[in-house]
Design an enzyme around this catalytic site. Structure first.
Site, PDB file in Angstrom:
ATOM      1  N   ALA A  29       0.868  -1.187   0.000  1.00 17.64           N
ATOM      2  CA  ALA A  29       0.000   0.000   0.000  1.00 17.64           C
ATOM      3  C   ALA A  29       0.902   1.233   0.000  1.00 17.64           C
ATOM      4  O   ALA A  29       0.782   2.119   0.860  1.00 17.64           O
ATOM      5  CB  ALA A  29      -0.966  -0.010   1.182  1.00 17.64           C
ATOM      6  N   LEU A  30       1.800   1.262  -0.965  1.00 20.04           N
ATOM      7  CA  LEU A  30       2.866   2.268  -0.970  1.00 20.04           C
ATOM      8  C   LEU A  30       2.313   3.683  -1.132  1.00 20.04           C
ATOM      9  O   LEU A  30       1.380   3.915  -1.897  1.00 20.04           O
ATOM     10  CB  LEU A  30       3.859   1.965  -2.098  1.00 20.04           C
ATOM     11  N   HIS A  34       6.797   6.005   1.562  1.00 25.79           N
ATOM     12  CA  HIS A  34       7.649   4.919   1.042  1.00 25.79           C
ATOM     13  C   HIS A  34       8.496   5.439  -0.120  1.00 25.79           C
ATOM     14  O   HIS A  34       9.684   5.133  -0.239  1.00 25.79           O
ATOM     15  CB  HIS A  34       6.797   3.758   0.525  1.00 25.79           C
ATOM     16  N   LYS A 145      11.246   7.750  10.264  1.00 28.84           N
ATOM     17  CA  LYS A 145      11.271   8.143  11.676  1.00 28.84           C
ATOM     18  C   LYS A 145       9.882   8.123  12.301  1.00 28.84           C
ATOM     19  O   LYS A 145       9.749   8.276  13.504  1.00 28.84           O
ATOM     20  CB  LYS A 145      11.844   9.554  11.801  1.00 28.84           C
ATOM     21  N   ASP A 147       7.932   5.642  12.650  1.00 26.45           N
ATOM     22  CA  ASP A 147       7.956   4.496  13.557  1.00 26.45           C
ATOM     23  C   ASP A 147       9.254   4.585  14.355  1.00 26.45           C
ATOM     24  O   ASP A 147      10.196   3.803  14.145  1.00 26.45           O
ATOM     25  CB  ASP A 147       7.878   3.189  12.756  1.00 26.45           C
ATOM     26  N   SER A 182       0.640   7.399   6.163  1.00 30.40           N
ATOM     27  CA  SER A 182       0.604   6.029   6.670  1.00 30.40           C
ATOM     28  C   SER A 182      -0.351   5.244   5.780  1.00 30.40           C
ATOM     29  O   SER A 182      -1.363   5.795   5.309  1.00 30.40           O
ATOM     30  CB  SER A 182       0.072   6.041   8.110  1.00 30.40           C
ATOM     31  N   SER A 183      -0.047   3.959   5.587  1.00 30.32           N
ATOM     32  CA  SER A 183      -0.951   3.132   4.777  1.00 30.32           C
ATOM     33  C   SER A 183      -2.328   3.066   5.420  1.00 30.32           C
ATOM     34  O   SER A 183      -3.339   2.895   4.745  1.00 30.32           O
ATOM     35  CB  SER A 183      -0.385   1.719   4.631  1.00 30.32           C
TER      36      SER A 183
HETATM   37  O1  PAF Z   1       7.173  -0.490   9.014  1.00 23.61           O
HETATM   38  C1  PAF Z   1       6.720  -1.466   8.388  1.00 23.61           C
HETATM   39  O2  PAF Z   1       6.067  -1.326   7.343  1.00 23.61           O
HETATM   40  C2  PAF Z   1       6.965  -2.868   8.930  1.00 23.61           C
HETATM   41  O3  PAF Z   1       7.006  -2.868  10.316  1.00 23.61           O
HETATM   42  C3  PAF Z   1       8.222  -3.531   8.344  1.00 23.61           C
HETATM   43  C4  PAF Z   1       9.478  -2.779   8.745  1.00 23.61           C
HETATM   44  C5  PAF Z   1       8.120  -3.582   6.837  1.00 23.61           C
HETATM   45  C6  PAF Z   1       8.351  -4.966   8.878  1.00 23.61           C
HETATM   46  O4  PAF Z   1       7.262  -5.735   8.520  1.00 23.61           O
END
Ligand code: PAF
Length: 274
Positions: A29-30, A34, A145, A147, A182-183
């Site tokens: 779900a880019l 991303h 960042k 997360d 965020s997705s």
């Molecule tokens: O941040 C995310 O999308 C996920 O936690 C990751 C790093 C791809 C691991 O599944």
């Protein structure tokens, strides 16, 4: 762009590469967040690998694993346009076997904030990131960042396990009104999208307070909790140092202000590094 689905295919494809390998693990779900990681990795490396895998082990019972947005077709196009060399799209059967050896999040840093609210989440996340870093042969791996705790724990894992990969932290990407991408934002209805802006607004006001010399964690937290009244439920407002230890006074250059809140269906997180 080569799309590979098995470990063997990825290992064979990887053997053809020499030089630095930039890697971005994703759950698909880019979005533009991303894309900013992908673009940075493209610029900084000779080769570029992206993975798309909705990792079941990092979802807790009752979380949105089944409903997690999946957009494979669109994601493949985005990766092609972004000049990704190899797109790795494994299934769970490819990634996991029964009765696996597991690594776990550290007992303190892994069990505060997100780790306290979602116990076990970081174990699953670290497990899959370890696998993906190993199999991709990444020399440089890029993480947002947003997360913040995930980024800190992955950095710690690569240090503790002597892994030969550079973890590159990347800035949070926001929409033009300030909402961190965020997705899970696709779950937000029109009015919720408006209300969700209270997270970034609270963080922006916190920056202003700090810039005007107010360093009291108590006062900043109070202001933020008032600002966050548009959320349906605030899970936490935390002001911590880069080791994720609670602070009483903001330390310039060593502080992260984090918030997690529910707005409609999604649970949103955002943060600010000071
Ligand atoms: O941040 C995310 O999308 C996920 O936690 C990751 C790093 C791809 C691991 O599944």
């Amino acid at each position: 762009m080569l799309i590979v689905k098995t470990i063997e295919e990825l290992q064979t494809a990887k053997k053809m590469l020499s030089g630095s390998i930039g890697f971005i693990p994703t759950m698909g779900a880019l979005h533009h967040g991303h894309l900013s990681l992908i673009r940075k990795a493209r610029e900084e490396n000779e080769h570029l690998i992206v993975s798309i895998f909705v990792n079941p082990t990092q979802f807790l019972e009752g979380e949105d694993l089944e409903a997690y947005p999946r957009k494979d077709e669109a994601d493949i196009k985005i990766c092609e346009l972004a000049k990704v060399d190899i797109l790795f799209m494994p299934t769970s059967a490819v990634m996991y076997e029964e009765d696996e050896l597991c690594i776990g999040a550290p007992a303190v840093r892994g069990y505060v904030l997100e780790g306290a609210k979602r116990p076990g989440h970081f174990d699953g996340m670290l497990q899959v990131v370890m696998k993906l870093l190993n199999v991709s042969g990444a020399t440089h791996a890029y993480f947002g960042k947003k997360d913040a705790q995930q980024l800190a724990l992955i950095t710690q894992m690569t240090k503790n396990y002597f892994m030969d990969v550079h973890i590159i932290p990347c800035e949070i990407v926001r929409d033009d009104r300030g909402l961190a991408l965020s997705s899970r934002n696709v779950y937000l209805k029109e009015d919720e999208r408006e209300r969700a802006l209270c997270l970034s607004r609270a963080l922006k006001k916190a920056t202003k307070m700090v810039m005007s010399g107010e360093l009291s964690v108590e006062k900043i937290t109070k202001m933020m909790s008032e600002e966050l009244r548009d959320a349906d439920e605030v899970e936490y407002i935390a002001i911590v140092n880069r080791e994720f230890q609670a602070l009483e006074t903001v330390e310039i250059g060593n502080t992260i202000i984090l918030v997690a809140a529910w707005v409609g269906k999604p649970r949103l997180i955002d943060n600010l590094w000071i």
